[in-house]
Design an enzyme around this catalytic site. Sequence first.
Site, PDB file in Angstrom:
ATOM      1  N   TYR A 121      10.346  -3.176 -12.459  1.00 37.91           N
ATOM      2  CA  TYR A 121       8.961  -3.558 -12.184  1.00 37.91           C
ATOM      3  C   TYR A 121       8.923  -4.554 -11.012  1.00 37.91           C
ATOM      4  O   TYR A 121       8.133  -4.400 -10.081  1.00 37.91           O
ATOM      5  CB  TYR A 121       8.302  -4.174 -13.427  1.00 37.91           C
ATOM      6  CG  TYR A 121       6.849  -4.484 -13.207  1.00 37.91           C
ATOM      7  CD1 TYR A 121       5.874  -3.536 -13.461  1.00 37.91           C
ATOM      8  CD2 TYR A 121       6.454  -5.722 -12.702  1.00 37.91           C
ATOM      9  CE1 TYR A 121       4.540  -3.814 -13.224  1.00 37.91           C
ATOM     10  CE2 TYR A 121       5.124  -6.004 -12.461  1.00 37.91           C
ATOM     11  CZ  TYR A 121       4.173  -5.047 -12.732  1.00 37.91           C
ATOM     12  OH  TYR A 121       2.849  -5.317 -12.482  1.00 37.91           O
ATOM     13  N   HIS A 150       7.319  -4.023  -7.138  1.00 39.86           N
ATOM     14  CA  HIS A 150       6.259  -4.897  -6.638  1.00 39.86           C
ATOM     15  C   HIS A 150       6.714  -5.803  -5.500  1.00 39.86           C
ATOM     16  O   HIS A 150       5.885  -6.472  -4.882  1.00 39.86           O
ATOM     17  CB  HIS A 150       5.660  -5.725  -7.784  1.00 39.86           C
ATOM     18  CG  HIS A 150       4.591  -4.978  -8.495  1.00 39.86           C
ATOM     19  ND1 HIS A 150       4.879  -4.078  -9.484  1.00 39.86           N
ATOM     20  CD2 HIS A 150       3.254  -4.963  -8.334  1.00 39.86           C
ATOM     21  CE1 HIS A 150       3.753  -3.544  -9.912  1.00 39.86           C
ATOM     22  NE2 HIS A 150       2.753  -4.054  -9.231  1.00 39.86           N
ATOM     23  N   TYR A 155      -5.703 -11.438  -5.565  1.00 36.89           N
ATOM     24  CA  TYR A 155      -5.083 -10.628  -6.624  1.00 36.89           C
ATOM     25  C   TYR A 155      -3.655 -11.123  -6.843  1.00 36.89           C
ATOM     26  O   TYR A 155      -2.860 -11.175  -5.914  1.00 36.89           O
ATOM     27  CB  TYR A 155      -5.088  -9.165  -6.196  1.00 36.89           C
ATOM     28  CG  TYR A 155      -4.874  -8.147  -7.281  1.00 36.89           C
ATOM     29  CD1 TYR A 155      -4.189  -8.442  -8.450  1.00 36.89           C
ATOM     30  CD2 TYR A 155      -5.356  -6.862  -7.129  1.00 36.89           C
ATOM     31  CE1 TYR A 155      -4.007  -7.486  -9.436  1.00 36.89           C
ATOM     32  CE2 TYR A 155      -5.181  -5.895  -8.114  1.00 36.89           C
ATOM     33  CZ  TYR A 155      -4.508  -6.223  -9.263  1.00 36.89           C
ATOM     34  OH  TYR A 155      -4.318  -5.278 -10.242  1.00 36.89           O
ATOM     35  N   TRP A 166       0.055   5.823  -7.190  1.00 41.40           N
ATOM     36  CA  TRP A 166       0.729   4.556  -7.499  1.00 41.40           C
ATOM     37  C   TRP A 166       0.814   4.344  -9.012  1.00 41.40           C
ATOM     38  O   TRP A 166       1.859   3.987  -9.536  1.00 41.40           O
ATOM     39  CB  TRP A 166      -0.003   3.382  -6.844  1.00 41.40           C
ATOM     40  CG  TRP A 166       0.553   2.055  -7.265  1.00 41.40           C
ATOM     41  CD1 TRP A 166       0.054   1.214  -8.226  1.00 41.40           C
ATOM     42  CD2 TRP A 166       1.744   1.423  -6.787  1.00 41.40           C
ATOM     43  NE1 TRP A 166       0.845   0.097  -8.357  1.00 41.40           N
ATOM     44  CE2 TRP A 166       1.895   0.203  -7.479  1.00 41.40           C
ATOM     45  CE3 TRP A 166       2.699   1.762  -5.833  1.00 41.40           C
ATOM     46  CZ2 TRP A 166       2.953  -0.671  -7.252  1.00 41.40           C
ATOM     47  CZ3 TRP A 166       3.757   0.888  -5.611  1.00 41.40           C
ATOM     48  CH2 TRP A 166       3.876  -0.310  -6.314  1.00 41.40           C
TER      49      TRP A 166
END
Length: 121
Positions: A18, A22, A41, A76
């Site tokens: 993960y 990212h 964000y 995505w």
Amino acid sequence: MTRVCFQLQVDPDRIDEYRRRHAAVWPEMLRELEASGRRDYSLFLRPDGLLIGYYETDSVTRSDAHLAASRVAAVWEEHMADLFVGRSGRADQTATVLEEVFHLEDQLANIGESDPNEGER
């Protein structure tokens, strides 16, 4: 402007993956998030996989609709789906939204208004 905070659960065995995905989000996905109206964000990840996300937007409805219609966002989310626990469907559409119960700037802005409890503390 609306502040949105949400929660998801990353598979604890997939946290390194993960993080890797990212570390360099696809440029077209970054542009799509921006085009959806999301600002400031951020994602926060605990060692046990608890993921907390936060963003600001002028319209949650418009932002969500933009991403729901986006081919880039769909690809995505499909790319990320194997990293989440208990998800059926797109994580961006099934995350648990958390209720905001305190915001410093809002309360500071209200200090000037009369407070019936002032002096009783």
